[in-house]
Structures are given as C-alpha cells and as structure tokens.
Motif scaffolding. Structure first.
Motif, PDB file in Angstrom:
ATOM      1  N   THR A 286       0.827  -1.201   0.000  1.00  0.00           N
ATOM      2  CA  THR A 286       0.000   0.000   0.000  1.00  0.00           C
ATOM      3  C   THR A 286       0.862   1.252   0.000  1.00  0.00           C
ATOM      4  O   THR A 286       0.536   2.252  -0.660  1.00  0.00           O
TER       5      THR A 286
ATOM      6  N   ALA B 253     -10.228   2.248  -5.784  1.00  0.00           N
ATOM      7  CA  ALA B 253      -9.565   3.205  -4.894  1.00  0.00           C
ATOM      8  C   ALA B 253     -10.220   4.571  -5.023  1.00  0.00           C
ATOM      9  O   ALA B 253     -10.689   4.941  -6.103  1.00  0.00           O
TER      10      ALA B 253
ATOM     11  N   PRO C 257      -7.329   2.675  -1.030  1.00  0.00           N
ATOM     12  CA  PRO C 257      -7.981   1.478  -1.577  1.00  0.00           C
ATOM     13  C   PRO C 257      -9.267   1.140  -0.828  1.00  0.00           C
ATOM     14  O   PRO C 257      -9.352   1.300   0.401  1.00  0.00           O
TER      15      PRO C 257
END
Length: 377
Positions: A73, A246, A92
């Motif tokens: 991430t 996202a 996300p």
C-alpha cells in the motif's frame, strides 16, 4: 525463544500430501462453471487477469501490517502519483459503490448535494447508497447522451443561501458515462472551471477510466487532475482485477477526513495489501492500457458487425467497451437464452452489450453469427 517458536510450529498439524493426480481431481471437482463460457452482459463477468493473480500470489507470503500499513500500500502511492501528480493520494476500497460513497462524503457537508446526470451510476445503480449511506442529496438533470454540460449543471446550481434546499456542493461526472460515451479533455476542463467558479468541487466516477484514456489516447491525468477534478473513484475490477477500487484524492486542500470516512463506510480492508498489489500490478506498467485497448477494440468489432444487420439499431456512439442497441423484443428474449446480456430499457427493446479484457475476436464473431440467426427467424 527459538525453542518456543519451534514448538509453536510443530504444534500445527501438517496437511496430508495428496496422492498422484489427486490435486487436479479436487480442483476439477470444485469447479462450478464452464471456463470457456463467454457473455456480453458485463465486464464484471470476466475473471482476473493472470498478471493480477500472479501479483496476489507474490504478496501472499509471510506477515504484513494490516489496515494499509503494509509495504504494498505504501508503494502504491508512488505509482498513483506517477499517473495523477505529486499531491495525489490513494485510499484502496472494496468496490465501486464504496469508492463513490466515500469520495462524495469527503467533499460534501451534511446539508450538501451532488449534481449528476439522471443516467449516472450513483443515481440509478447504487441502491440509494450515496443518499442513504452517504447522507447527501443527488440533484439529477436529464441528458441526451449521459454527458453533463455547463448549461445542464446550472439547472440545479442555485439556492446556496436557501436553507430549505440542499446546497449544491459537488458536480459528479462519469468517464466514460453510463451510456458508454466520452467527455473530451476540453469538455471536462470546461465543466471543472464552471463548477469551481460557482464554489463547487468535481468528482469523477472512473469505474472505466482506463477505457476512456485508451479511447482518447491520452494519459489519465489529462482529464482528471490536469483538468481540475478534485477527487476520483478509480476503477480496477472492470479492467482485470479480482476485486478492489480506490478513492484518489487529487486536491487535498478540498478533502477532509478520508481515513475516518473510509472506516465509517465499512471500506477499510484489514488485509489491504491484496487490494494494493492488484492496483500496483494494473497501473505500474501498461496492463491497464493493454486491457482497456483490447476491450475497446472488441466493442468496435462488435459494432461494425451489428451495423450490417437489418433491424438492429446502435443507440449511442461506440467510444469505449460498450454497445447499446435496439432490436425486436422477441429476438432479445430468444437471444438471452444463448448469451447473457442485460436489457437497458426492456419496454423500448434497448439492450447493452459489454466487452472485456478477455473477449476474443472469435467470441465477437460467434455472438454476431448467433444474432444473425435469431434475427432471421
């Protein structure tokens, strides 16, 4: 400590080794569908791209921090900034409706309203989630092709000081639109300028943003942050991902409390690395563009074949990966027994056919041949 770790590992029973051929037999027994089956109902029907599945396997080993504190991430942010500028930040989420609800909440007050086309996904296909879950008001305007214009926006852009009316604070566009049409870069820039001049922000629903960029042959930034869009719902599932989308904040000065809103809206994934690594695999190279170009090309091939059929009318310009058509109702009903697809307006005989990253030329040609047979009956 080492002895304790060894004891913990040894206390976990090992799985019995499969006998020769057993693993394949178990896999086959669990399959509940024909992997060769094809439909034109939705790009959501397609499976995951092999490169996405490989990325998931890569991220699967060992332990990683949860709730977005993982390496994948973190690295995703640099990938997102390569597409949408140095101020962009990705959050996300699980799905497209979640992305839209979180994004719209982030740019509206409790008394805020969002102006959108009457055909917009947030209005017709999200079960009222923006209003019921997001707590905001949708102000819809009719369009001929799914596209807003400054003049159409102004039908609802008024009454900011009227306490009896929800306050217009955001304009929500979809690129491409729910009718498969595209805004040009100049059209989106003009809409953003118009909204900003009236003190409103701009949200872009980019569930199929890759198809739009591929069709326009421009980078995604050209019609998002560079054109003045403030917040983006970035799609992935329709373009080869297994799951996940996202929210991308493009204008951090205008957005508040994204982390809290994502959690409040039940869109915070504990094992977020498995969404982030898919987005990275899609966006770090050219997979997003390859997939989108292919599905667009298959839609063009389908449209060309349909134009040769008497009695079938294409309703909107075929600019991305969808074809909207009108044909006799009895033909559609028979044809649905051979191929899955959706009615757009059953009373009017209007249908929608979608192509995906794994649609082949043979799939399109077989579909057209079957349609010719049904039209001839």
């Amino acid at each position: 400590m080492a002895d304790a770790q060894a004891l913990n590992r040894s206390s976990v029973p090992a799985a019995p080794a499969p006998s020769p051929g057993e693993a394949g037999a178990v896999t086959d027994a669990r399959r509940r569908h024909d992997p060769g089956a094809r439909g034109f109902a939705s790009d959501n029907y397609a499976g995951a791209h092999p490169e996405i599945l490989a990325a998931l396997a890569l991220a699967n080993g060992g332990h990683q921090p949860s709730y977005g504190a993982d390496e994948y991430t973190e690295h995703l942010q640099s990938v997102i900034r390569s597409h949408f500028g140095r101020r962009a930040e990705a959050f996300p989420v699980f799905n497209g409706t979640g992305a839209n609800v979180v994004a719209l909440q982030a740019v509206t007050d409790r008394w805020g309203a969002v102006i959108c086309a009457d055909s917009a996904h947030i209005h017709v296909d999200e079960c009222g989630a923006p209003e019921r879950v997001g707590g905001l008001k949708l102000l819809t305007v009719p369009t001929e092709d799914g596209k807003l214009t400054p003049e159409l926006i102004d039908r609802e852009a008024y009454g900011w000081d009227d306490e009896h009316r929800a306050m217009p604070q955001v304009v929500s566009l979809a690129q491409n639109t729910e009718l498969g049409t595209l805004y040009t870069v100049e059209e989106i820039r003009a809409l953003c300028d118009h909204a900003h001049e009236r003190g409103m922000l701009v949200h872009l629903d980019g569930a199929r943003i890759a198809n739009a960029a591929a069709a326009l042959d421009v980078p995604m930034r050209a019609f998002t942050n560079a054109a003045g869009v403030d917040i983006l719902s970035l799609g992935g599932t329709k373009n080869g991902m297994l799951f996940g989308e996202a929210v991308v904040v493009l204008n951090p000065d205008a957005v508040r409390h994204m982390k809290h809103l994502r959690k409040l809206s039940m869109q915070l994934a504990s094992k977020m690395r498995f969404i982030a690594v898919q987005l990275e695999a899609l966006l770090a190279g050219d997979l997003w563009l390859r997939n989108a170009r292919h599905s667009n090309e298959m839609a063009r091939r389908l449209a060309e074949g349909i134009r040769s059929l008497d009695g079938v009318e294409i309703l909107y310009p075929v600019q991305a990966n969808s074809v909207f058509a009108r044909l006799p109702l009895d033909v559609s009903e028979r044809f649905q027994k051979r191929y899955r697809f959706y009615f757009w307006d059953e009373a009017a005989g209007e249908v929608r056919w979608m192509c995906s990253f794994d649609t082949t030329e043979a799939d399109v040609d077989e579909f057209l041949a079957a349609l010719r047979e049904e039209m001839a009956r």
